[in-house]
Design an enzyme around this catalytic site. Structure first.
Site, PDB file in Angstrom:
ATOM      1  N   SER A 203       0.836  -1.193   0.000  1.00 43.80           N
ATOM      2  CA  SER A 203       0.000   0.000   0.000  1.00 43.80           C
ATOM      3  C   SER A 203       0.878   1.252   0.000  1.00 43.80           C
ATOM      4  O   SER A 203       1.694   1.426  -0.900  1.00 43.80           O
ATOM      5  CB  SER A 203      -0.954  -0.041   1.198  1.00 43.80           C
ATOM      6  OG  SER A 203      -1.975   0.918   1.061  1.00 43.80           O
ATOM      7  N   GLU A 320      -9.158  -4.969  -3.795  1.00 45.48           N
ATOM      8  CA  GLU A 320      -8.651  -3.844  -3.019  1.00 45.48           C
ATOM      9  C   GLU A 320      -9.771  -3.171  -2.217  1.00 45.48           C
ATOM     10  O   GLU A 320     -10.332  -3.771  -1.322  1.00 45.48           O
ATOM     11  CB  GLU A 320      -7.951  -2.840  -3.948  1.00 45.48           C
ATOM     12  CG  GLU A 320      -6.744  -3.400  -4.685  1.00 45.48           C
ATOM     13  CD  GLU A 320      -5.509  -3.618  -3.812  1.00 45.48           C
ATOM     14  OE1 GLU A 320      -5.567  -3.335  -2.601  1.00 45.48           O
ATOM     15  OE2 GLU A 320      -4.490  -4.078  -4.368  1.00 45.48           O
ATOM     16  N   HIS A 390      -8.021  -5.332   0.042  1.00 45.97           N
ATOM     17  CA  HIS A 390      -6.766  -4.672   0.384  1.00 45.97           C
ATOM     18  C   HIS A 390      -6.195  -5.287   1.669  1.00 45.97           C
ATOM     19  O   HIS A 390      -6.914  -5.457   2.648  1.00 45.97           O
ATOM     20  CB  HIS A 390      -7.042  -3.187   0.577  1.00 45.97           C
ATOM     21  CG  HIS A 390      -5.836  -2.308   0.589  1.00 45.97           C
ATOM     22  ND1 HIS A 390      -4.957  -2.239  -0.462  1.00 45.97           N
ATOM     23  CD2 HIS A 390      -5.369  -1.431   1.530  1.00 45.97           C
ATOM     24  CE1 HIS A 390      -4.008  -1.362  -0.190  1.00 45.97           C
ATOM     25  NE2 HIS A 390      -4.221  -0.859   1.020  1.00 45.97           N
TER      26      HIS A 390
END
Length: 480
Positions: A203, A320, A390
């Site tokens: 990330s 995600e 995510h």
């Protein structure tokens, strides 16, 4: 990091007892703990504490320890306030001033027949939060497999990424560069090979990896790069300064070094989080800033001329931020609806525009790089979060399915064989041979390693995973 299901961990929760073990490094004597075949050295300061006159200043290398340093517990974290009440990744906040510290998890010294390759891990958190002390970043499986894992802390939010007058830009990235210098100077004492360093992150941490790969100052500090769900959004000057003006007004100070310096780190972080939530801002309000010596040009433009001698592995999860409630799914829905499928095919989801688009874009910018670029896509749908969300790939790549918070995010029986396979692929990349699947160039039909798609093999070398975005990029290139 996402709004998820695991409560923040308590400081010190993951410290473990063990036999004291000493390393005599250029930085000084460091006393860690040995557990079985693994040595753990936690909370080692690599810079002077960024307090007082050193706050909002470039990091200063830590002086050599004059007494043995006790590295038995996690060091202080730059995160004082979490972004959400609960987060997918357990992210403990550890109080203290020495936030510029790192942890080294290494194989036993008597296993060292030749220097171990090194992976330096940079945590995520939107450049606003996150913790290197998370149990999901425990490097024990890497140490088991002959790789030293180094996790690094860096300044966050206003203290790390606010473009202020008379303050060096990108202080958080400068912290990371200094940490990489520490690794170059000291890792041999822990059994590591300073000529075989991989920088990796997820990330925002992956975004930092891509920024360092694009930066002229990153050259020579690492030799391979891994980006898991990375972003290349450069925060524009107008956007950042507008946000800081509003933040200063909220806190009753001028948006300057002096003004923000009059508020505690905790107060600043809480103010950023509250203002960001009220305004409905996107995922990045502060982050890598273009226009200084670290990032003279945008990250993507930098790819065209820099880092061509550094192999790059990058990818994203299938959903995600479009999984679960964010994507209109319920936690019970682990397979996409026809509407979800159509949006993914069109490449119009937040996932596609923010994360997955980075993959073919980076590959295309690096298509002339001798070192090569390889893509992967993580497709295993969490039954808890309603998709390949995510952060849920992290426990697989680290092979820590028994870590706190994993079952809350991945369900009671996450497939261990998938973790074994993904971790082995990452270890192999860190060790140096080229991945078994073909290189990517950013063109339609690029090959990618696909993990965990329902109904398919656990890992499949396939093509077309990133086609919608890649096709658009190709068409734009042809138009130019």
């Amino acid at each position: 990091m996402t709004d998820g299901t695991s409560p923040p961990a308590e400081p010190g929760e993951f410290d473990v007892p063990g036999e004291p073990v000493a390393v005599h490094a250029p930085a000084g004597t460091v006393i860690g703990r040995r557990i079985g075949r693994t040595r753990r050295f936690l909370g080692i300061p690599f810079a002077e504490a960024p307090t007082g006159a050193r706050r909002f200043a470039a990091p200063v290398p830590r002086g050599r320890f004059t007494e043995p340093f006790d590295a038995s517990r996690h060091g202080a974290t730059a995160q004082a306030v979490t972004l959400f009440a609960t987060t997918t990744v357990p992210e403990p906040s550890v109080p203290g001033a020495d936030v510029l510290n790192l942890a080294v998890v290494a194989p036993a010294a008597d296993d060292c027949r030749e220097p171990f390759p090194v992976m330096v891990w940079i945590h995520g958190g939107g450049f606003l939060a996150g913790s290197p002390a998370s149990p999901w970043y425990d490097g024990r499986a890497f140490a088991r497999d002959g790789v030293i894992c180094v996790t690094v802390g860096y300044r966050l939010g206003v203290d790390g990424f606010a473009p202020l007058a008379d303050v060096p830009a990108n202080l958080g990235l400068r912290d990371l560069l200094l940490a990489l210098d520490w690794v170059q100077e000291n890792i041999a004492a822990f059994g590591g090979d300073p000529d075989q360093v991989t920088v990796a992150g997820q990330s925002a941490g992956a975004g930092a990896v891509l920024a360092l790969l694009s930066s002229p100052l990153g050259s020579g500090r690492f030799h391979r790069a891994v980006s898991l769900s990375g972003v290349t959004l450069d925060v524009g000057e107008d956007t950042a300064r507008d946000f800081l003006e509003r933040l200063g007004h909220r806190l009753g100070v001028s948006p300057t070094r002096t003004g923000f310096g009059s508020r505690t780190v905790e107060r600043l972080q809480q103010g950023v989080i509250d203002l960001r939530s009220e305004r409905g801002d996107g995922p990045l309000v502060l982050g890598p800033f273009v226009g200084d010596d670290i990032l003279p040009v945008s990250i993507t433009d930098g790819f065209t001329v820099r880092g061509h001698d550094v192999p790059l592995l990058l990818g994203a999860t299938g959903d995600e931020f479009d999984s679960g409630a964010v994507g209109g799914a319920t936690p019970e829905k682990s397979h996409p609806s026809p509407v979800d499928t159509a949006a993914r095919a069109a490449g119009t989801r937040v996932t596609d525009t923010l994360f997955r688009a980075v993959c073919p874009r980076a590959a295309r910018s690096r298509r002339k790089a001798d070192a090569g670029t390889w893509l992967y896509s993580f497709e295993w749908p969490s039954p808890v979060l309603g998709g390949a969300a995510h952060c849920v790939d992290i426990p697989y790549f680290f092979d820590v399915l028994d870590a706190p918070g994993v079952t809350q995010a991945l369900g009671p029986i996450p497939p261990a064989e998938l973790a074994t396979l993904m971790h082995a692929d990452l270890v192999a990349f860190v060790r140096g041979p080229e991945p078994a699947w073909a290189r990517a160039t950013g063109a339609p039909g690029d090959p990618a390693r696909e993990y965990g798609r329902p109904g398919a093999a656990l890992a499949a070398d396939t093509t077309g995973v990133f086609d919608p975005v890649a096709r658009t990029l190709s068409e734009r290139a042809e138009e130019r």
